[in-house]
Structures are given as structure tokens and as C-alpha cells.
Motif scaffolding. Sequence first.
Motif: not given
Length: 304
Positions: A254-282
Motif C-alpha cells: 500500500x505504501x509503494x502504491x501511495x508514495x512510490x516507496x516503502x517505509x517500515x517505520x510507518x507500518x501498522x499491519x505488516x508486510x504482504x509477505x508477513x501477512x501471507x506467512x502468518x495466515x499460512x502458519x494458522x
Amino acid sequence: MSFNDDAQLDSGRIRDSRGRGRGGKIAAGGGGIIVVLLAALLGVNPDMLTQLGLGGDPGIEQGANENGPAGITECQTGADANARTDCRILATTQSLDSFWLSYLPQYDVQVRQPGVEVFDGQVSTECGTATSAVGPFYCPADQVAYFDTGFFADLSTNYGSDGGALAEEYVVAHEYGHHIQNTIGTLAASQQGAKGATSGSVRVELQADCFAGMWAAHAANTKDAEGNTFMKPFTEADLRSALSAASAVGDDRIQEAATGRVNPEGWTHGSSAQRQSWFLQGYATGDINQCDTLSARNLDKPGG
């Protein structure tokens, strides 16, 4: 198609306040909605929680229609859920009820069903007034998950989800996961810790993704009041659909789509890879003990 056609739905299980909302929906695709979603998409609205605090008494039962809007009378069977998004939200909710209300008692945890409401435009909650731009969210103060059905079209059209049924069901299961967190006491961690990629907010959101995966692992065994199974076993294509939704709402994407760059300091939900990984963990474990994102040292590697 995810649901068995003969599964019986309780049309009064969720509230339908569509047509009562005021105010317009922010145009999808513009930078404004992306910024809003970056803060609130698929989770607890941080501004609402700051105003009212976390919690709500887990012992207060939230009836689906107490002094509120009517249910969705058009939704009667699994066949309806396969055909309509609002019926799919209802059927997924009932499947989640069946899973969580039977799963948690083994840990001596009693959970009440959360309220669920579909709306359009704007909705009033115990956490404040929200517009459709917020996306799906759970309000801990009234213990209700809120969904604007139009969001699912946005998820596919503007954020890259494949539009499959399990993509929508994942969203419902994620929000229901926040109710489970509210019940077991982990939701409060969203307001704790440093900001950014390892914040309490990110950890809470990834745990809700893991909880969604847990439900998916057990969904084919969930049953309606007459003993009919709600769901068909998920196929590989179904799982890809859920993963496409998890990827679409990653902070980095979402950050890259909105601003063209990624800033982990502004994350509130996790990266795409993390969200997929934790869904698969469950999904792979079906075990709540394997969803401990709050103490995980490396959020990139569940179970590591």
C-alpha cells in the motif's frame, strides 16, 4: 464456490443497515483512500481506539438484532452465500461461530459471538462514526465487526486481490480474529510497544491473520444448526485467493502504491509477505499456540 448449497443460514445473525448510512464513499483508487487504509484497513481503527480505549466487557452479549437493523432475509442457504457477497459474510460468520465457540473451551475460554453489521456510506458505532473509506473494522467497545460490501470490489479492482470467495472470507475471518483477541486479552497489545515494523499494532494484526488461517484449516468441519457442513474443502485455488487478499493489504504494497516507496517505520499491519506467512502458519497448524506473534522474535518467519 466455497459453501455447500444445503447449508442453512440464520438470516438474523448479522445486522443490515445499508440504506441508512449518510455521507459518501471516498472514491476508490485515489491517494486518499490508500492513506486511510494504510492506517485502518482490515483492523482496528487506531483513531477510534485512541478516543475510546480498548476493551468492552467480553461478558456483554451482543445480539445480532437487538434494537437495531433487521437481518438479511434473502440469505437462507449456502447456495445464496455462493451467489452474493452479503450472504457470504453471513455464512462465513456462522462458520466462524461454529469453529471458535467449540475450539476455545478446551483452553477454558468462553467466547460470545461478536456482532456483525453490513453497511454502506457511513455507520455509527460505540467507537465513533466511520465511513466506508475506513474499510472493514472491529470495534471492541461494542464488540461488532463492520463491513461495507462494496469494499470487496475495491479489494479486487484497486488492490490486486483476485476477487475469489476465500479472499472475502479471509477478510471476515480476520475481523472475527480481533474479537477473539479482545476475548483472550491480546488486542490491547495494539497500543503497546514502539511504532513501525515490530510494533504491537503489527503483531496484533498478524495474529489476526494467523487466526484467520486457523479457521480456514478447520472450516470444512464447521456445521450449521441442523448438522450440515458449511464449507467445502478448500482447494489450492481457494488458498491462492486468500493469499492474494493478504498480499493486497500489506503495508509495503500500500505504501509503494501511495508514495512510490516503502517505509517500515510507518507500518501498522505488516508486510504482504508477513501477512501471507502468518495466515499460512494458522492454516498449516490449526493451533492457537502457534499464533504467538506478540513474543515472536522474527515476524518474517512464523514458528522460527
